[in-house]
Write a protein that holds these residues in place. Structure first.
Motif, PDB file in Angstrom:
ATOM      1  N   SER A 191      30.566  21.498  34.256  1.00  0.00           N
ATOM      2  CA  SER A 191      30.019  22.495  33.330  1.00  0.00           C
ATOM      3  C   SER A 191      28.732  23.105  33.871  1.00  0.00           C
ATOM      4  O   SER A 191      28.543  24.334  33.834  1.00  0.00           O
ATOM      5  CB  SER A 191      29.766  21.848  31.961  1.00  0.00           C
ATOM      6  OG  SER A 191      30.945  21.291  31.438  1.00  0.00           O
ATOM      7  N   TRP A 217      30.052  17.038  32.445  1.00  0.00           N
ATOM      8  CA  TRP A 217      28.826  17.832  32.514  1.00  0.00           C
ATOM      9  C   TRP A 217      28.602  18.380  33.913  1.00  0.00           C
ATOM     10  O   TRP A 217      28.029  19.449  34.094  1.00  0.00           O
ATOM     11  CB  TRP A 217      27.627  16.983  32.082  1.00  0.00           C
ATOM     12  CG  TRP A 217      27.372  17.017  30.613  1.00  0.00           C
ATOM     13  CD1 TRP A 217      27.538  15.999  29.719  1.00  0.00           C
ATOM     14  CD2 TRP A 217      26.917  18.136  29.847  1.00  0.00           C
ATOM     15  NE1 TRP A 217      27.210  16.406  28.450  1.00  0.00           N
ATOM     16  CE2 TRP A 217      26.818  17.718  28.496  1.00  0.00           C
ATOM     17  CE3 TRP A 217      26.589  19.460  30.160  1.00  0.00           C
ATOM     18  CZ2 TRP A 217      26.408  18.572  27.476  1.00  0.00           C
ATOM     19  CZ3 TRP A 217      26.178  20.316  29.147  1.00  0.00           C
ATOM     20  CH2 TRP A 217      26.088  19.871  27.824  1.00  0.00           C
ATOM     21  N   ARG A 258      30.865  23.121  28.567  1.00  0.00           N
ATOM     22  CA  ARG A 258      31.130  21.706  28.233  1.00  0.00           C
ATOM     23  C   ARG A 258      32.146  21.579  27.098  1.00  0.00           C
ATOM     24  O   ARG A 258      32.796  20.542  26.948  1.00  0.00           O
ATOM     25  CB  ARG A 258      29.820  21.016  27.841  1.00  0.00           C
ATOM     26  CG  ARG A 258      29.953  19.504  27.678  1.00  0.00           C
ATOM     27  CD  ARG A 258      30.347  18.844  29.001  1.00  0.00           C
ATOM     28  NE  ARG A 258      30.509  17.405  28.853  1.00  0.00           N
ATOM     29  CZ  ARG A 258      31.628  16.811  28.491  1.00  0.00           C
ATOM     30  NH1 ARG A 258      32.709  17.533  28.223  1.00  0.00           N
ATOM     31  NH2 ARG A 258      31.694  15.498  28.381  1.00  0.00           N
TER      32      ARG A 258
END
Length: 575
Positions: free
Chosen positions: A333, A330, A324
């Motif tokens: 990630s 997100w 991240r």
């Protein structure tokens, strides 16, 4: 009574080869038909015929030595798709994300292993080897799913490349713990790293001048056998050189691929090497399945299950949080973290040496770790699927401009693409293959959603608005590409952008010659008339169909193309 051995016994690994070929011919097509990764099929067959099930294979180590060639050829083909210039674009991810992921993961796993009653040395070894992920598993799955050029694909590759580099200090540390040298740790590290750097430098310097010459000689023979032998020699020679220096053999193959990527033989080499890579990788996955001890897995079922889940959870959380710091969302990630959560093939090597060679690790602990590593690797396809679902679930309705601004704040020298239809996607694919960052905008919400599910940096927005471009980092971008087919909209965009950022290169898709003139007058740096290009392509095919050689047809079309482009104003046009 004759005591002669059965003819089959005289051929080593013949039963394993037969089982492997049956898997390739029968099981793989079935797995593809039901849209399941063939990797699972290889793992299942390996586990069934291995020493812990039917017992058809007893010499698992021997099979794995051959199967490791699959990983070597995989890294070689990855190198072929890159170059040293493109590799520099990954340096931040390789040494930033990669080092943090390995370091923090190793510390957490080592502390957990020490808390569980292992010695400090054993805990450190367990932490380091389990911190690495499976290059073969991850890269094969990314290739199967067409995700090599996506955000999580590039980030995963960078982490795996750093992990290959981390093999050197881990092996050094294992030797120091094993007491095979009286020198200090720092002396051993310095000598080993110095030797490694020297070997890599020699490979790069010699390879740049020698490999191209050798391949020209091989190709001049017009013999497929000689050319293929030259490929195998290049791959295996560099792999052996790095292996003797204490580096990963796969790293040597990767260097060979990088060197040959800059030659004119790249595409032919890819074609010749593909069957070797595919078959040997399949054999490697079968070897992984053979390491799964079902007896131990059932005897210590609850502990094995908890250990596998704990390993996957620790690695996924740490990798996701670190990713991240480098990635815009997100979703991307966590998808990266999940696909890197499994253990790697290097764990088998380290645990085997720690158990058998140096007697650092108790045999039962070593076997337990091997089972945990093997099961976690077998779950890699599931992790890839889960990562996709997690990213889809995290897709929010937050304003895309805020995400775009966050994304642009981390890059510069990127390309801003306005319009992400077929033309925009084609250009983006080329940029991604060269490691060039980009941010794209489109007004089609469904298209934007579909592209973001694939990990593409595509956002919803009106590219004719200056504030949208500012949030996309247009001030530090290297170029603006406008692919929209609307004549009025594209001219308006060019005028506004050129007035605000006169030094920016603006490349535009034009409808025809009139539209091209208007765009250049508005401030476009370069235009491509789609009507002209389409007609030239069709004309070339017609000439070839009428019997004109391809080279002459291309030359004819190039003259016409040049004449048409020369008719455009010279002050703004760059070809």
């Amino acid at each position: 009574m004759s005591t002669e051995a059965h003819p089959i016994v005289a051929v080593p690994y013949v039963l394993e080869i037969v089982a492997f070929l049956v898997t390739v011919v029968v099981l793989v097509p079935m797995m593809k038909r039901i849209k399941v990764s063939p990797v699972l099929g290889y793992l299942a067959v390996g586990a069934i015929i291995g020493p812990y099930a039917l017992g058809w294979v007893s010499d698992v180590a021997g099979v794995q030595h051959v199967a490791e060639l699959g990983v070597i050829f995989l890294l070689f083909t990855i190198g072929l798709e890159l170059s040293f210039e493109r590799l520099r674009a990954y340096s931040k991810l390789i040494f930033g994300f990669g080092s943090l992921q390995v370091g923090l993961t190793a510390i957490v796993i080592a502390v957990a292993a020490w808390t569980w009653g292992n010695s400090v040395q054993v805990a450190i070894i367990i932490g380091l080897c389990l911190a690495l992920s499976s290059t073969a598993m991850v890269m094969q799955l990314l290739a199967e799913r067409g995700e090599n050029a996506t955000v999580h694909g590039r980030t995963s590759f960078a982490a795996l490349l750093f992990q290959d580099l981390a093999v050197v200090p881990i092996l050094i540390l294992l030797g120091v713990f094993g007491g095979d040298s009286g020198d200090s740790l720092w002396v051993n590290v310095g000598l080993a790293l110095g030797k490694a750097v020297l070997v890599v430098a020699v490979i790069v310097i010699i390879g740049r001048y020698v490999l191209r010459y050798l391949f020209r000689v091989a190709s001049a023979t017009r013999s497929v056998d000689v050319f293929t032998a030259m490929i195998l020699l290049a791959v295996l020679a560099t792999s052996v050189a790095t292996g003797m220096a204490g580096l990963s053999m796969a790293l040597g193959a990767f260097l060979a691929g990088l060197l040959l990527a800059e030659t004119e033989f790249r595409h032919q080499i890819e074609s010749e090497i593909e069957p070797f890579k595919g078959l040997l990788l399949g054999l490697f996955f079968m070897g992984v399945g053979m390491n799964i001890d079902f007896v131990m897995a059932f005897d210590k079922g609850i502990w094995v299950l908890l250990s596998v889940l704990g390993l996957l959870g620790i690695k996924a959380v740490i990798a996701s949080c670190i990713a991240r710091l480098f990635l815009p969302t997100w979703g991307a990630s966590m998808r990266t973290g999940l696909i890197l959560a499994e253990a790697g093939e290097f764990a088998f090597v380290v645990i085997g040496q720690a158990t058998l060679t140096y007697s650092l690790m108790p045999a039962d602990v070593g076997q337990f770790m091997v089972v945990v590593a093997g099961i976690s690797m077998a779950l890699t396809p599931v992790l890839a699927w889960l990562g996709q679902k997690v990213e889809e679930g995290l897709q929010t309705q937050e304003p895309a401009l805020e995400v775009a601004q966050e994304d642009a704040g981390r890059i510069h020298g990127h390309v801003v693409i306005l319009g992400f239809g077929r033309v925009g996607q084609s250009v983006a694919s080329v940029l991604a293959s060269q490691g060039i960052p980009y941010i794209a905008f489109d007004a089609n919400t469904q298209l934007v959603k579909a592209m973001r599910l694939k990990g593409e940096p595509v956002f919803f927005g009106d590219g004719s608005k200056v504030d949208v471009l500012e949030r996309a980092g247009i001030a530090v971008a290297s170029a603006l590409l406008i692919t929209t087919g609307d004549v009025t909209t594209s001219e308006t965009m060019v005028k506004r952008v050129h007035a605000q950022w006169p030094a920016l290169s603006i490349l535009v898709r034009a409808r025809d010659a009139v539209h091209s003139h208007n765009l250049i007058a508005s401030g476009a740096t370069s235009v491509v008339p789609e009507a002209l290009e389409a007609s030239l392509q069709l004309s070339g095919h017609v000439l070839c169909a009428l019997g004109l050689p391809r080279e002459e047809a291309n030359a004819c079309m190039e003259v016409i193309r040049r004449n048409n482009y020369d008719a455009l104003p010279k002050s703004k046009m760059s070809l």
